[in-house]
Design a protein around this motif. Structure first.
Motif, short mmCIF file in Angstrom:
data_model
loop_
_atom_site.label_atom_id
_atom_site.label_comp_id
_atom_site.label_asym_id
_atom_site.label_seq_id
_atom_site.Cartn_x
_atom_site.Cartn_y
_atom_site.Cartn_z
N UNK A 46 -31.96 76.98 50.80
CA UNK A 46 -32.06 77.88 51.95
C UNK A 46 -32.16 77.14 53.28
N UNK A 47 -32.37 75.85 53.23
CA UNK A 47 -32.42 75.06 54.47
C UNK A 47 -31.51 73.84 54.31
N UNK B 36 -28.21 66.06 62.12
CA UNK B 36 -29.36 66.33 61.26
C UNK B 36 -28.93 66.34 59.79
N UNK C 126 -27.96 77.05 74.63
CA UNK C 126 -28.93 77.65 73.70
C UNK C 126 -28.82 76.98 72.32
N UNK D 2 -34.71 71.41 68.88
CA UNK D 2 -36.01 71.84 68.33
C UNK D 2 -36.02 71.61 66.81
N UNK E 119 -38.52 69.26 64.72
CA UNK E 119 -39.30 69.76 63.59
C UNK E 119 -39.07 68.89 62.35
N UNK F 174 -39.60 82.05 51.03
CA UNK F 174 -38.90 81.43 52.14
C UNK F 174 -38.74 82.41 53.29
N UNK G 138 -36.83 80.05 59.88
CA UNK G 138 -37.22 79.81 61.28
C UNK G 138 -36.20 80.41 62.25
N UNK G 139 -35.01 80.70 61.73
CA UNK G 139 -33.99 81.29 62.60
C UNK G 139 -34.34 82.73 63.00
N UNK H 209 -34.75 82.81 66.53
CA UNK H 209 -33.58 82.41 67.32
C UNK H 209 -32.83 83.69 67.72
#
Lengths: 205, 102
Positions: free
Chosen positions: A120-121, A152, A187, A194, A198, B71, B74-75, B78
């Motif tokens: 998921x990330x 990243x 943006x 950010x 993190x 989960x 974090x978006x 946004x």
């Protein structure tokens, strides 16, 4: 210094950032500094990172661009394996599955497609794709994602032991000079900065 | 080119508004300076609220992840609406300060 004066200075700074972002090429220059140039060379696998499905379980525009670019790279013969990632949204199918179906419909053989739908990330993608590819002896990958996300993502995959060739889907430094587009780009840049902060604070990078 | 047009447009309407204010309503130049300062204070306050909202959002999401073991992206924070709502928060807070001033 009084609270009103602090607010005025903050307001002035915010206004200056807004004006330089909207009416100068600052976002384009910043994005050039943040992005990694394309390096298209033969590799052992093409890894197409996930982004998201829409609410009606279609590929989002960004997901479609990445999928299409992964297919183009495969068709150019740059790698014999195509890996799609992307989790499910709600009760619907996983993004990775939808992408794999599209690739098959466009003539990519099913046996060269791998999917990873659990991550998921970006960090989880690097871990899970690593677990999928390392047992196959794969060390050199073409990584497909959007250009701002590449630094990243590449860092995470390199940390996982891969040699990463960057294959960004876009070049945002050449984005339109219209104020609205520049603000949108700024943006995205701030969001990615950010996220990188993190990841560094959390020790992922 | 689009940006130049927008800047020119806003510049012209600002000059027009100044003329109407000064000639039509008899507003003072010193009042304009104070108004600009108030606008900057509102924008600054909006920035304070925006940073506060972002920080609170990140903490809430990380806490939700830790507590529920589910989960949460974090978006979630946004979103452009956060900027507009922060602007309203900053504006309302400044108005409140003004209304409470002796």
């Amino acid at each position: 210094m009084s609270w009103a004066r602090i607010c005025r200075l903050l307001g002035l700074a915010a206004l200056a950032v807004f004006l330089t972002s909207a009416f100068t090429p600052l976002p384009n220059l910043l994005s050039r500094w943040l992005t990694i140039p394309r390096r298209l060379e033969p590799a052992e696998a093409i890894v197409v990172l996930g982004t998201r499905l829409t609410a009606d379980w279609e590929l989002s525009a960004a997901s479609l661009y990445r999928t299409r670019y992964g297919i183009v790279l495969y068709r150019r013969g740059l790698a014999p394996l195509l890996v799609f990632t992307g989790p499910a949204r709600g009760e619907g199918p996983a993004e990775a599955t939808v992408r794999a179906e599209l690739a098959r419909e466009l003539g990519i053989p099913a046996e060269v497609i791998l999917t990873e739908a659990g991550a998921k990330t970006t960090r989880e993608e690097a871990i899970r794709v690593g677990a999928l590819l390392r047992p196959r002896g794969i060390r050199k990958i073409l990584l497909v994602t959007n250009s701002l996300h590449m630094a990243r993502a590449r860092g995470l995959f390199e940390r996982g032991g891969f040699e990463v060739l960057a294959a960004p889907t876009d070049d945002v430094s050449k984005a339109s000079g219209e104020p609205e587009d520049r603000l949108q780009l700024m943006r995205q840049i701030l969001g990615e900065l950010i996220a990188q902060l993190y990841y560094r604070v959390a020790g992922y990078l | 080119m689009d940006g130049l047009f927008i800047l020119l447009l806003v510049g012209l309407t600002s000059v027009g508004a100044y003329w109407v204010g000064a000639k039509g309503f008899g507003l003072s130049g010193r009042g304009l300076r104070r108004a600009v300062e108030r606008v900057l204070e509102c924008v600054g306050m909006m920035l304070v609220f925006l940073v506060g909202n972002l920080a609170a959002g990140i903490v809430a999401i990380l806490a939700a992840r830790a507590v529920t073991q589910q989960f949460v992206s974090l978006y979630l924070i946004d979103d452009e609406t956060l900027v507009i709502l922060s602007l309203l928060q900053g504006f309302a807070f400044q108005c409140w300060r003004d209304a409470s001033a002796p």
